[in-house]
Design an enzyme around this catalytic site. Sequence first.
Site, PDB file in Angstrom:
ATOM      1  N   PRO A  71     -26.364 -49.124  44.358  1.00  0.00           N
ATOM      2  CA  PRO A  71     -26.585 -49.980  45.531  1.00  0.00           C
ATOM      3  C   PRO A  71     -27.382 -51.257  45.273  1.00  0.00           C
ATOM      4  CG  PRO A  71     -28.101 -48.135  45.575  1.00  0.00           C
ATOM      5  CD  PRO A  71     -27.210 -47.920  44.373  1.00  0.00           C
ATOM      6  N   CYS A  72     -26.775 -52.171  44.545  1.00  0.00           N
ATOM      7  CA  CYS A  72     -27.432 -53.455  44.299  1.00  0.00           C
ATOM      8  C   CYS A  72     -27.608 -54.245  45.596  1.00  0.00           C
ATOM      9  CB  CYS A  72     -26.660 -54.258  43.260  1.00  0.00           C
ATOM     10  SG  CYS A  72     -24.918 -54.514  43.636  1.00  0.00           S
ATOM     11  N   HIS A  73     -26.833 -53.893  46.638  1.00  0.00           N
ATOM     12  CA  HIS A  73     -26.976 -54.593  47.917  1.00  0.00           C
ATOM     13  C   HIS A  73     -28.313 -54.281  48.593  1.00  0.00           C
ATOM     14  CE1 HIS A  73     -25.292 -50.619  48.941  1.00  0.00           C
ATOM     15  NE2 HIS A  73     -25.879 -50.748  50.105  1.00  0.00           N
TER      16      HIS A  73
END
Length: 286
Positions: A250-252
Amino acid sequence: MPLTSEQHHINYLRIEQAIKYLEANFMSQPDLDEVAEKVHLSPFHFQRIFTEWAGISPKRFLQYLTVDYLKDKLLASKNILEAAESAGLSSQSRVFDLFTTLEAVTPHEYKLHGSGIQIEYGFHPTPFGICLIGVTERGICWMSFLLSDEDQRTSLEEMKAYWHNSVFHQNQQLTQEFINQIFLQANTTKKLHVFVKGTNFQVKVWEALLRIPSGHITTYKDIAQLIEKPKAMQAVGSAVGSNHIAYLIPCHRVIRKDGILGEYRWASARKKSMIGWEMAKGESRF
């Protein structure tokens, strides 16, 4: 009855258009009637599809994306990460169970650039638009979202370039099972496994990203501290941006320390929709 992936996708396209409009006109703070008109829907219809997609009203959703709210959320999320770290993520006493486990290619495999690996892939509608997913016998090795002006071939070529010595085969039936598990909460007791190709530093950053619970956010500085490289924030940012498995790694969930969400490889509007959607789902559980 729960929405199908196709219905989620259709609703998402309208919602992304609305978020983009709000981005472009944030100084004037347009009301919901104006936003609904811009996406060619009645206020009632827009409110209904938004609530079906997110589980909450558009007004409540937008509150999640304000700078003040995100700053408060950063502090709460940091406390959760620190508690998880002190409890020992590898122990039975860890604060939360990792939904996704990670395996990296070996140094020898890294040099071979994917040689001998077979990748089954498929294109599927999701709550955040059309995605391309690639799966090997060792786990999910790719997930990307099509940009609004991008066709499937462009996205597929990007995956093939990344795993350029691999063998590729389209298998919609197999990959649909993974999409259902990820987005429709099918087989929720079964953990997902990702298979990544990167440098040792990149892998450490991606492992750290997996520690961020859904509905929470963190900063590049906190990730750098988590991997015990407090001065490597620029390198952390580069590693976050090079993530090739969207959403699952989850780089977001990484934003700027001032509460600004920042850019996203698969469009800033999509990052906003993901963060707000996850926070809404977390709220609905309580």
